[in-house]
Design a protein around this motif. Sequence first.
Motif, mmCIF file in Angstrom:
data_model
loop_
_atom_site.group_PDB
_atom_site.id
_atom_site.type_symbol
_atom_site.label_atom_id
_atom_site.label_comp_id
_atom_site.label_asym_id
_atom_site.label_seq_id
_atom_site.Cartn_x
_atom_site.Cartn_y
_atom_site.Cartn_z
ATOM 1 N N ALA A 28 0.834 -1.268 -0.182
ATOM 2 C CA ALA A 28 -0.170 -0.129 -0.066
ATOM 3 C C ALA A 28 0.828 1.216 0.135
ATOM 4 O O ALA A 28 0.319 2.370 -0.506
ATOM 5 N N ASN A 29 1.853 1.089 0.569
ATOM 6 C CA ASN A 29 2.829 2.424 0.698
ATOM 7 C C ASN A 29 3.162 2.949 -0.943
ATOM 8 O O ASN A 29 3.129 4.174 -0.889
ATOM 9 N N ALA A 30 3.507 2.178 -1.800
ATOM 10 C CA ALA A 30 3.698 2.515 -2.777
ATOM 11 C C ALA A 30 2.722 2.704 -4.004
ATOM 12 O O ALA A 30 2.661 3.585 -4.706
ATOM 13 N N MET A 48 4.205 -4.206 -10.982
ATOM 14 C CA MET A 48 5.443 -3.186 -11.024
ATOM 15 C C MET A 48 6.185 -2.952 -9.695
ATOM 16 O O MET A 48 7.381 -2.944 -9.790
ATOM 17 N N SER A 49 5.331 -2.910 -8.742
ATOM 18 C CA SER A 49 6.011 -2.583 -7.306
ATOM 19 C C SER A 49 6.924 -4.004 -6.905
ATOM 20 O O SER A 49 7.933 -3.685 -6.420
ATOM 21 N N ALA A 182 5.286 6.453 -8.131
ATOM 22 C CA ALA A 182 5.012 5.040 -7.426
ATOM 23 C C ALA A 182 6.189 4.142 -7.736
ATOM 24 O O ALA A 182 6.725 3.408 -6.743
ATOM 25 N N ALA A 183 6.656 4.141 -8.890
ATOM 26 C CA ALA A 183 7.983 3.343 -9.105
ATOM 27 C C ALA A 183 9.195 3.646 -8.328
ATOM 28 O O ALA A 183 9.689 2.927 -7.682
ATOM 29 N N LEU A 184 9.418 5.049 -7.884
ATOM 30 C CA LEU A 184 10.500 5.491 -7.290
ATOM 31 C C LEU A 184 10.159 5.093 -5.672
ATOM 32 O O LEU A 184 11.122 4.498 -4.947
ATOM 33 N N LEU A 187 11.245 1.307 -5.421
ATOM 34 C CA LEU A 187 12.360 1.150 -5.338
ATOM 35 C C LEU A 187 13.094 1.476 -4.134
ATOM 36 O O LEU A 187 13.956 0.806 -3.351
ATOM 37 N N ALA A 188 12.579 2.679 -3.489
ATOM 38 C CA ALA A 188 12.976 2.980 -2.199
ATOM 39 C C ALA A 188 12.490 2.114 -1.096
ATOM 40 O O ALA A 188 13.315 1.695 -0.293
ATOM 41 N N HIS A 189 11.447 1.444 -1.448
ATOM 42 C CA HIS A 189 10.871 0.370 -0.254
ATOM 43 C C HIS A 189 11.994 -0.835 -0.309
ATOM 44 O O HIS A 189 12.179 -1.316 0.893
#
Length: 432
Positions: A28-30, A48-49, A182-184, A187-189
């Motif tokens: 959910a975060n992304a 994608m996530s 959201a992709a960023l 990636l950060a997650h």
Amino acid sequence: MEHITLLIGIVIVTALVFDFTNGFHDTANAMATTISTGALKPKTAVAMSAVLNLVGAFLSIEVAKTISSGIIDESSGIRPEVIFAGLVGAIIWNLLTWLAGLPSSSSHALMGGLLGATVASAGIGAVNGGTVVMKVLIPAVAAPLVAGLAALFATRLTYRAAGKADEQQTAKGYRTGQITSAALVSLAHGTNDAQKTMGVITLALITGGVIAPQADPPTWVIVSAGLAIALGTYLGGWRIIRTMGNGITDIKPPQGFAAQTSAAVTILASSHIGFSLSTTHVCSGAVMGSGLGRKGGIVRWSTAARMVAGWGLTLPAAGIVAAGAALLAQQGDWGVSTVAVLAVAVGAGIWLLSRRQPVDHTNVNDATLPGSSEPEPAGVVTAALRTVAPPPAAAAVHAKAASAAEAGDGNTQGAPEGVPEGVPAAAQHADA
């Protein structure tokens, strides 16, 4: 270098199970705002996530070092069974909050579990208090505030930049921007959260004498942690996505873009300096900030209050469960086996309960919350704010509907049950 024992193998498998729950708990975060605004279809979003979580796992190991050699003193006699107990406490809390659709912190569940198990087995002296305060507790408070303020100002700037442009025309561009942001975040997650499991496995290998103290995570640990969190992400934590995307505020594409961009920058910056912050706290704070940043936007403080209460309970709740598991696991092989059996039984029970009110990609954007057939209540604060600052869009739709009713248009056919006569369903939906 010693061989990996059965106990260490159990710890590694349990750590990867936690990583899996972290993946579907934090999807959910992304992707919550991206799904709620329709920028991506639910299954496409989580796929994608998942891929980007896997890629992110290879970008840094600073957070893994904080976990493996920061919060717990490696020389204090901590054994692998203690780490196993800490993981059990984190997994059970993750599953309970997932069942409730509550965006709690997997990171703090892990921290609480490790700290509780360590204190129960080796005493408070085995905890590096300074590291816990500086790299866990302070970021826990500061991160959602920083991300929230950034999202608030970014949302206002976004709407001001759009000026008087037609909302429907700009929405497409913002949805495209949401996909990028959201992709960023994904990636950060992967960069931040996958490392936590790497750190735990590395800590288990160090305490079991498999690798040397202060060692970096082996490559196979990085790969396995990345795959586990990616698989969990792909399955999707739909209950929490529903709460994050629809339960906090009504997200419009410009808000979603501002919230996700603010969250990604905060997470990537913290990962670079080794802060083990909660991506849940960051993304939730950003969503709240975006709700406050839009003129007429309302934050559902009843939902926000439940989330904050869950955040406060995460560390102690996971710690208490882990402490009990540690005391039992230290009794020997039968104790470890008992903890494992109890953990599996609790997990199976939670899953069976979730089947009573299933939430998946087909109903993730429904207005109701898990376990309820009624829409999320507005709460006292929100109701009061709406009386003095109603959303402009909703007011305009209602005024138009009233004019149409006076003119005798009678455009009320097909209104759903519970919609007042003379007010189209669109007006009700805008005011939800």
